[in-house]
Motif scaffolding. Structure first.
Motif, PDB file in Angstrom:
ATOM      1  N   GLU A   7      -7.620  12.290   4.682  1.00  0.00           N
ATOM      2  CA  GLU A   7      -6.404  11.594   4.619  1.00  0.00           C
ATOM      3  C   GLU A   7      -6.629  10.765   5.931  1.00  0.00           C
ATOM      4  N   ARG A  33      -3.842   3.658  -6.842  1.00  0.00           N
ATOM      5  CA  ARG A  33      -5.505   3.991  -6.721  1.00  0.00           C
ATOM      6  C   ARG A  33      -6.344   2.829  -6.836  1.00  0.00           C
ATOM      7  N   THR A  58     -10.969   6.230  -4.755  1.00  0.00           N
ATOM      8  CA  THR A  58     -12.035   7.023  -5.542  1.00  0.00           C
ATOM      9  C   THR A  58     -12.862   6.334  -6.535  1.00  0.00           C
ATOM     10  N   HIS A 112      -7.650   9.156   0.967  1.00  0.00           N
ATOM     11  CA  HIS A 112      -5.993   8.915   0.792  1.00  0.00           C
ATOM     12  C   HIS A 112      -5.590   8.404   2.020  1.00  0.00           C
ATOM     13  N   ARG A 158      -2.555   6.632   3.845  1.00  0.00           N
ATOM     14  CA  ARG A 158      -1.273   6.982   3.872  1.00  0.00           C
ATOM     15  C   ARG A 158      -0.570   6.719   5.255  1.00  0.00           C
ATOM     16  N   THR A 216      -2.342   5.352  -1.137  1.00  0.00           N
ATOM     17  CA  THR A 216      -3.314   5.034  -1.970  1.00  0.00           C
ATOM     18  C   THR A 216      -4.665   5.820  -1.964  1.00  0.00           C
ATOM     19  N   TRP A 217      -4.981   6.314  -3.172  1.00  0.00           N
ATOM     20  CA  TRP A 217      -6.278   6.893  -3.420  1.00  0.00           C
ATOM     21  C   TRP A 217      -7.437   5.992  -3.529  1.00  0.00           C
ATOM     22  N   GLN A 247       3.238   9.534  -0.076  1.00  0.00           N
ATOM     23  CA  GLN A 247       1.966   9.252  -0.729  1.00  0.00           C
ATOM     24  C   GLN A 247       1.434   7.862  -0.804  1.00  0.00           C
ATOM     25  N   ALA A 257     -10.286  16.931   1.129  1.00  0.00           N
ATOM     26  CA  ALA A 257      -9.608  15.753   0.959  1.00  0.00           C
ATOM     27  C   ALA A 257      -9.826  15.138   2.521  1.00  0.00           C
TER      28      ALA A 257
END
Ligand code: ASP
Ligand code: MG
Length: 417
Positions: free
Chosen positions: A170, A194, A241, A227, A229, A238-239, A236, A168
């Motif tokens: 971040e 997302r 992707t 990710h 944040r 926003t992803w 949590q 990941a």
């Protein structure tokens, strides 16, 4: 056990308390059995302050020396963060970009990464340490210290995540994620859970400051999920992707992006003959000026006006070039407009829904907002308006495209660097 790259931006490390707070998060992540690589930005406005310092010393600022100067900002944070980790009993070691083998081309201040070796990070991790890497910098093929462009600690993070095959990446910042608009301008903005790389790329290109353009480009090309944040709330975020994964939400429009960082230049009454645009834009490209929108009006009496936008920061460089070319080609005048705003709608769903542009223009017309320039991609429509119309236009479009959250965003947002 996972390998996690955590990048902390300038506001996340702005003062000693913040540095201790993020060190605690690193320690927590590590205590859960993860390997952690930390990438840090310069503290708060440190980079801006270093630039101002250079300005106050000298007008002559060789790129090599600017990079020597600017890379110190991130080194300060890396060393301090590592000390804070030691204080928590976490074994950690700091590195410059050069030490971890972030190899770049030879272009100072906007260097491109050509390779990430990462050996020393791997060794540190193998020895059970947290590796703390100074973001935004590398070493050129000519062995000079380089910087990767403003905001590029994100790029350091995604490039390291790729090179180390991290689980990941971040990106900790001062907002809780990617929003449908800048909440300071559009209080009804909502956080997205997302978003696709393509949409994020268009948002960054349209002026969203959440992630630097080149880091999104890199993350997309190498499929490194990000990710985004907050290091203030730790919730949590926003992803970002690839599109398949992002399809779950699939709104037609994902966001309204506003940008006040550009200026407009108009070259008035240019002779309308082949080769003129090349004569104008070649030297600007050679000087690394990032020209954005270009509009050439239809010809009257054999002359035409050419307008384009570019970052205000590139104005000084561009100005002398445009003046010189305008004289050479016999243009009547060069005009500047600093009071412009760029407002963009971004959304992957645009590809399959016609009429978005028409609806955008109708909304702006009803708000009495005049459009000076328009440009589009398959998933973005951008207009240039007067900067005075920015809020009205952004809020109106946000409402018209059904993005309003229904509640005003109230959380106090720290000032971004
Ligand atoms: N400190 C650098 C800048 O302000 C890089 C970064 O923060 O990402 O542009
Ligand atoms: Mg940044």
């Amino acid at each position: 056990m996972a390998l996690i790259v955590q990048k902390y931006g300038g506001t996340s490390v702005a003062d000693p308390d913040r540095i201790r707070a993020i060190a605690e998060n690193v320690a927590l992540t590590k205590s859960r059995g993860n390997d952690v690589v930390v990438v840090v930005s310069a503290m708060g406005k440190a980079t801006d302050n270093l630039i101002a310092l250079a300005d106050s010393v000298s007008k002559v600022q060789p790129g090599r020396e600017m990079d020597m100067l600017l890379t110190t900002g991130e080194r300060v944070t890396a060393a301090l963060t590592t000390m804070a980790l030691h204080a928590l009993g976490v074994d950690a070691v700091s590195f410059t970009g050069s030490q971890v083998g972030i190899i770049t081309d030879n272009v100072h201040r906007k260097a491109k990464i050509v390779e990430v070796k990462g050996d020393r990070v791997r060794e540190a991790l193998a020895a059970g340490k947290v590796a703390v890497v100074a973001g935004f910098q590398g070493v050129s093929l000519d062995k000079e210290i380089t910087t990767l462009g403003r905001g590029a600690s994100d790029l350091t993070a995604s490039a390291l995540a790729k090179a180390l095959d991290a689980d990941a990446c971040e990106i900790y910042t001062d907002v809780t994620g990617v929003f449908t608009a800048d909440p300071r301008i559009v209080p009804q903005a909502r956080k997205l859970h997302r978003i696709s790389f393509d949409e994020m790329l268009e948002m960054a290109g349209a002026g969203s400051k959440v992630l630097a353009l080149r880091s999104v480009e890199f993350a997309r090309n190498h499929n490194v999920p990000l990710h985004v944040r907050s290091s203030f709330t730790w919730e949590q975020g926003t992803w970002v992707t690839d599109e398949q994964e992002s399809n779950m939400e699939e709104p037609i429009i994902s966001g309204v992006v506003t940008d006040l960082s550009e200026s407009k230049v108009t070259v008035v009454a240019v002779p309308d003959r082949p080769g003129i645009s090349a004569l104008l834009f070649e030297p600007l490209a050679a000087a690394n000026v990032n020209v954005d929108m270009i509009v050439q009006n239809t010809s009257h009496d054999g002359t035409t006006d050419i307008s384009f936008t570019m970052p205000k920061a590139d104005m000084a460089t561009a100005e002398s070039i445009v003046r010189r070319v305008a004289d050479e080609i016999g243009a009547r005048d060069v005009e500047h407009d600093n009071a412009i705003a760029k407002i963009s709608l971004v959304g992957a769903g645009m590809k399959s829904s016609p009429g978005i542009a028409a609806k955008m223009f109708r909304t702006l017309a009803d708000l009495d907002v005049n459009i000076a320039m328009i440009s589009t991609s398959t998933i973005r429509i951008s207009v240039v308006t007067s900067s005075a119309d920015l809020e009205k236009a952004a809020r109106g479009l946000h409402t018209a495209f059904g993005l309003d959250s229904g509640e005003a965003y109230a959380a106090p947002l720290p000032e971004r660097k």
